[in-house]
Each structure stands twice: as C-alpha cells, then as structure tokens.
Enzyme design. Sequence first.
Site, mmCIF file in Angstrom:
data_model
loop_
_atom_site.group_PDB
_atom_site.id
_atom_site.type_symbol
_atom_site.label_atom_id
_atom_site.label_comp_id
_atom_site.label_asym_id
_atom_site.label_seq_id
_atom_site.Cartn_x
_atom_site.Cartn_y
_atom_site.Cartn_z
ATOM 1 N N CYS A 64 0.836 -1.209 0.000
ATOM 2 C CA CYS A 64 0.000 0.000 0.000
ATOM 3 C C CYS A 64 0.867 1.254 0.000
ATOM 4 O O CYS A 64 0.571 2.225 -0.704
ATOM 5 C CB CYS A 64 -0.930 0.004 1.209
ATOM 6 N N ALA A 65 1.929 1.235 0.779
ATOM 7 C CA ALA A 65 2.849 2.372 0.808
ATOM 8 C C ALA A 65 3.489 2.565 -0.566
ATOM 9 O O ALA A 65 3.554 3.690 -1.080
ATOM 10 C CB ALA A 65 3.919 2.146 1.880
#
Length: 170
Positions: A64-65
Amino acid sequence: MNKTDLQITFAGNPVTIVGNKINVGDKAPDFTVINEKLEPVKLSDYDGKVKVLVIYPSIDTGVCAAQNRRFNVEANNLKDVVVLSISVDLPFAQSRFCGAEGLENIITLSDHKDLDFGEKYGFVIDEFRLLTRGTVIIDKDNTVKYVEYVPEITNDPDYDGALNAAKELI
C-alpha cells in the site's frame, strides 16, 4: 450489502468482496469520504477533472505504501488529473504517512466512517471491513474508463494499465 462475483484472495485465501461492482462505461456514482480535517469530500467536488482513484487496504503496509509512492510520483506527469488515495485508514494515519514520506501530489481520503465509496464501487472486504486493492479511472464527464480489482490483495496493481488509461484522457 451485495456480495460481488469477484474472485479476490488475501495471502492466497479467498475473501468476500461486497458492494456494487463498478464497470467500465458506468456513470461514476458520487460518494462521500472524509479528508484529514474530518471534513466530508465528494467525488463531485472534482467534476470536470480526470480522476484516478487509488484504492488499498491500509497505508501502513508495504504494498500500500509503494502504491501511494508510485502514484504520487506519477501525478507529476498527469496534468489536470486529480489522484485520490482511498482507504479505511483514519485520516490521521494517512496524513502522518504522507508527511513522513513527503507525498504532496495525492489527496488521501478515508472511507472509514460510512464505507460509502467501498459499497458503491464494490471494494469492501467483508471479513476485515477494509477496502481491497485496485484502481479506478474516471473521465471529466464522470464516466468510468478503467477498473482494476487486483486479484491477490498482497500484489501491486497494474500501474502501467492505469497510467496509460489516465494519460489517454488528458
């Protein structure tokens, strides 16, 4: 909530995706999420712009990052395009992450309060009350032009497919 026919897995295990699955050609449903100031934000606030919706489970995971970092960089090449980063993370966590990472080209929005986006676009993981990973591209007239529901949540989205779709609308 409606159960979709999407075959999505999380770490190889099937999960149930609920909401109204969105398709290319659909009129993009308006939705309300909240920003870092806990203010309501609607998709219609960005009418007249190409919109890239970056959807993910939690800002505090590696994929996600990376997804947010990549779209933040690519936003520089997408003139007149707004990149909306949507999860059910609290707005404070989203802001903390973007501040620590220096991400200034994406707009983080939280669907935590009502799951309004997740339900209207079919991104809710029923078992976890999180959003599944994906990307939606919406043109200036609010027609959906690209949709990806990533089949395995721990995998990256198709960056090239999404970015090419967005660039075609500029």
